[in-house]
Design a protein around this motif. Structure first.
Motif, PDB file in Angstrom:
ATOM      1  N   ARG A  67      53.969 -28.122  -9.371  1.00 17.78           N
ATOM      2  CA  ARG A  67      53.181 -28.432  -8.175  1.00 17.78           C
ATOM      3  C   ARG A  67      51.861 -27.662  -8.132  1.00 17.78           C
ATOM      4  O   ARG A  67      50.867 -28.168  -7.608  1.00 17.78           O
ATOM      5  CB  ARG A  67      53.986 -28.151  -6.915  1.00 17.78           C
ATOM      6  N   GLU A  68      51.829 -26.420  -8.665  1.00 17.85           N
ATOM      7  CA  GLU A  68      50.587 -25.641  -8.640  1.00 17.85           C
ATOM      8  C   GLU A  68      49.479 -26.320  -9.438  1.00 17.85           C
ATOM      9  O   GLU A  68      48.303 -26.169  -9.127  1.00 17.85           O
ATOM     10  CB  GLU A  68      50.829 -24.232  -9.197  1.00 17.85           C
TER      11      GLU A  68
ATOM     12  N   THR B 156      50.384 -15.927   3.856  1.00 26.76           N
ATOM     13  CA  THR B 156      49.329 -16.846   3.420  1.00 26.76           C
ATOM     14  C   THR B 156      47.958 -16.337   3.829  1.00 26.76           C
ATOM     15  O   THR B 156      47.009 -16.360   3.033  1.00 26.76           O
ATOM     16  CB  THR B 156      49.570 -18.241   4.007  1.00 26.76           C
TER      17      THR B 156
ATOM     18  N   LEU C  85      44.824 -22.960  -1.788  1.00 26.55           N
ATOM     19  CA  LEU C  85      45.909 -21.978  -1.792  1.00 26.55           C
ATOM     20  C   LEU C  85      46.779 -22.104  -0.551  1.00 26.55           C
ATOM     21  O   LEU C  85      48.011 -22.050  -0.625  1.00 26.55           O
ATOM     22  CB  LEU C  85      45.331 -20.561  -1.877  1.00 26.55           C
TER      23      LEU C  85
ATOM     24  N   THR D 136      54.231 -33.022  -3.502  1.00 28.20           N
ATOM     25  CA  THR D 136      54.407 -32.164  -4.679  1.00 28.20           C
ATOM     26  C   THR D 136      55.318 -30.957  -4.420  1.00 28.20           C
ATOM     27  O   THR D 136      55.514 -30.145  -5.317  1.00 28.20           O
ATOM     28  CB  THR D 136      53.037 -31.645  -5.168  1.00 28.20           C
TER      29      THR D 136
ATOM     30  N   GLY E  65      48.631 -25.720  -0.329  1.00 28.37           N
ATOM     31  CA  GLY E  65      49.670 -25.887  -1.333  1.00 28.37           C
ATOM     32  C   GLY E  65      51.005 -25.296  -0.933  1.00 28.37           C
ATOM     33  O   GLY E  65      52.053 -25.694  -1.450  1.00 28.37           O
ATOM     34  N   ARG E  66      50.983 -24.363   0.042  1.00 31.00           N
ATOM     35  CA  ARG E  66      52.220 -23.725   0.488  1.00 31.00           C
ATOM     36  C   ARG E  66      52.766 -24.339   1.770  1.00 31.00           C
ATOM     37  O   ARG E  66      53.739 -23.821   2.343  1.00 31.00           O
ATOM     38  CB  ARG E  66      51.994 -22.223   0.705  1.00 31.00           C
TER      39      ARG E  66
END
Length: 225
Positions: free
Chosen positions: A162-163, A24, A68, A156, A71-72
């Motif tokens: 989800r992105e 990441t 970014l 999500t 979201g992970r």
């Protein structure tokens, strides 16, 4: 195991995973460099124009990099089949949220510190005098962004789109944080005391508090949903 210890274990686990893979962090740094190159070409050498847009550019870079990274937050749990472990873990599930939040804030602050350095290099911006005030605004803004971002990332994580869904949910809810962050950053870069924008900082603190309370109270239902 106490609430604080459970949260610390989750945060430390995420830090160790990121330290080993650096997946990441490397992605965020590469993306940030691309943003800076784009901003550099768009603005050119006009110093007046740069001074007017720099606070917005700071937060645009922070938010896009944060999207970014946040979201992970739970995608890694899905990929490694750890989601059921989170759901079945005994104790207060809110500790998982707090631990994830702490890990996300730590990652965001690292990226933001590097972004500030890169902005200073790319745009020849003098941020030394403004660093204490900028640090305060960045910490408060990162907390608000991560508090809601961690919650929406859990919502999500198991969704196919989800992105697309994650930023659609998060960005509108972050308007108070973005407005207050940009105003605080503008005052800091201009050398003004933060007391001059105290109402914006109060908005930032209120938004952070609301997002944190909502996250702690609702995470248990989201995790088991």
């Amino acid at each position: 195991m106490t609430f604080a210890r459970r949260a610390l274990v989750v945060a430390w686990k995420d830090v160790l995973v990121e330290r080993r893979s650096k997946e990441t962090l490397n992605s965020l740094l590469f993306f940030s460099l691309l943003l800076l190159f784009a901003f550099q070409f768009a603005l050119g050498p006009d110093r007046d124009r740069l001074a007017e847009t720099l606070p917005g550019l700071f937060w645009l870079g922070f938010v896009l990099a944060g999207l970014l990274g946040l979201g992970r937050s739970f995608v890694i749990e899905q990929e490694n089949d750890c989601w059921e472990g989170l759901v079945l873990a005994p104790g207060d599930k809110a500790a998982i949220y707090v631990g994830k939040l702490a890990g996300n804030v730590a990652l965001m602050l690292i990226v933001e510190a590097l972004l500030l350095i890169l902005f200073a290099v790319f745009f020849n911006a003098d941020i030394g005098r403004a660093l204490p005030a900028l640090s305060l605004v960045a910490v408060l803004g990162s907390l608000g962004l991560a508090a809601l971002g961690t919650l929406f990332a859990a919502m999500t994580a198991s969704v196919r789109a989800r992105e697309l869904l994650f930023p659609v949910l998060l960005l509108p809810a972050q308007i108070p944080v973005l407005l207050a962050g940009v105003q605080g950053t503008e005052a800091a870069l201009a050398g003004e005391p933060l007391a001059a924008v105290s109402h914006w900082l109060e908005l930032l603190v209120i938004a952070d508090t609301i997002y944190l309370v909502v996250g702690v109270l609702t995470f248990d239902f989201i995790l088991e949903g």
